[in-house]
Design a protein around this motif. Sequence first.
Motif, PDB file in Angstrom:
ATOM      1  N   LYS A  47      50.573  24.727  51.331  1.00 44.02           N
ATOM      2  CA  LYS A  47      51.697  25.571  51.743  1.00 44.02           C
ATOM      3  C   LYS A  47      52.658  24.835  52.675  1.00 44.02           C
ATOM      4  N   ILE A  49      54.484  22.579  52.014  1.00 36.80           N
ATOM      5  CA  ILE A  49      55.704  22.313  51.251  1.00 36.80           C
ATOM      6  C   ILE A  49      56.817  23.262  51.671  1.00 36.80           C
ATOM      7  N   VAL A  50      56.439  24.405  52.192  1.00 34.58           N
ATOM      8  CA  VAL A  50      57.411  25.412  52.628  1.00 34.58           C
ATOM      9  C   VAL A  50      58.364  24.832  53.679  1.00 34.58           C
ATOM     10  N   SER A  52      59.823  22.102  53.711  1.00 33.30           N
ATOM     11  CA  SER A  52      60.926  21.400  53.050  1.00 33.30           C
ATOM     12  C   SER A  52      62.047  22.349  52.640  1.00 33.30           C
ATOM     13  N   PHE A  53      61.732  23.641  52.538  1.00 33.98           N
ATOM     14  CA  PHE A  53      62.700  24.588  52.010  1.00 33.98           C
ATOM     15  C   PHE A  53      63.289  25.527  53.059  1.00 33.98           C
ATOM     16  N   LEU A  54      62.600  25.729  54.159  1.00 32.01           N
ATOM     17  CA  LEU A  54      63.090  26.685  55.160  1.00 32.01           C
ATOM     18  C   LEU A  54      64.081  26.022  56.108  1.00 32.01           C
ATOM     19  N   ARG A  55      65.261  26.618  56.213  1.00 32.56           N
ATOM     20  CA  ARG A  55      66.223  26.163  57.215  1.00 32.56           C
ATOM     21  C   ARG A  55      65.915  26.810  58.561  1.00 32.56           C
ATOM     22  N   LYS A  57      62.911  29.311  60.837  1.00 31.79           N
ATOM     23  CA  LYS A  57      61.483  29.588  60.954  1.00 31.79           C
ATOM     24  C   LYS A  57      61.280  31.018  61.432  1.00 31.79           C
ATOM     25  N   TYR A  93      59.477  35.327  55.021  1.00 28.84           N
ATOM     26  CA  TYR A  93      58.524  34.555  55.823  1.00 28.84           C
ATOM     27  C   TYR A  93      57.092  34.953  55.495  1.00 28.84           C
ATOM     28  N   VAL A  96      56.314  33.463  51.815  1.00 30.46           N
ATOM     29  CA  VAL A  96      56.200  32.013  51.617  1.00 30.46           C
ATOM     30  C   VAL A  96      55.039  31.414  52.399  1.00 30.46           C
TER      31      VAL A  96
END
Length: 164
Positions: A47, A49-50, A52-55, A57, A93, A96
């Motif tokens: 997980k 990897i998330v 890399s995608f979240l601008r 938190k 949130y 993901v």
Amino acid sequence: MAEADLYEPVKQCLERSLIAVGKRCYLEVAAKRGFSETAKQAIPQGKEIVFSFLRHKPDILGFIENQYTKDLITVEVKEACPNLDDVYQAKLYKEVFEARYGFLITGDPITEELKRLCRTTSPILHSAGDGTYRFLALAQFDPAAGKFVEWFEENPFTQSFYWT
């Protein structure tokens, strides 16, 4: 009161609520600082990897420590009355990170319009992977009293089946 001023009081109130139902928990404010090594260790392998995608938190991230597992908790905090975008941000949130518990906490009352929309359109607060023991809850937090004063749809801390 600014949104960032609510993070620590909300975190403390959630900690007290979790302890009151007999849970050992770890919560941290992640909005500005990011995730500590302790929080990262609770995120299931694969997980990460998330990140890399979240601008952005979750404002607060943590977990409940069980005998063999750690159940993630995501919390989004809003200073003013939440709108549908805020609900979906909190839901994003929760999904993901595959968190068992998600919270959207606001400093203002939850409007009747938002309550009605969530009641009549059940997928708004429910994720595909949700079962009986998983939820996304909305709450109003009173900073002067240091406590939650309203829950939608129900106060999860009064429902013992969530915490078994």
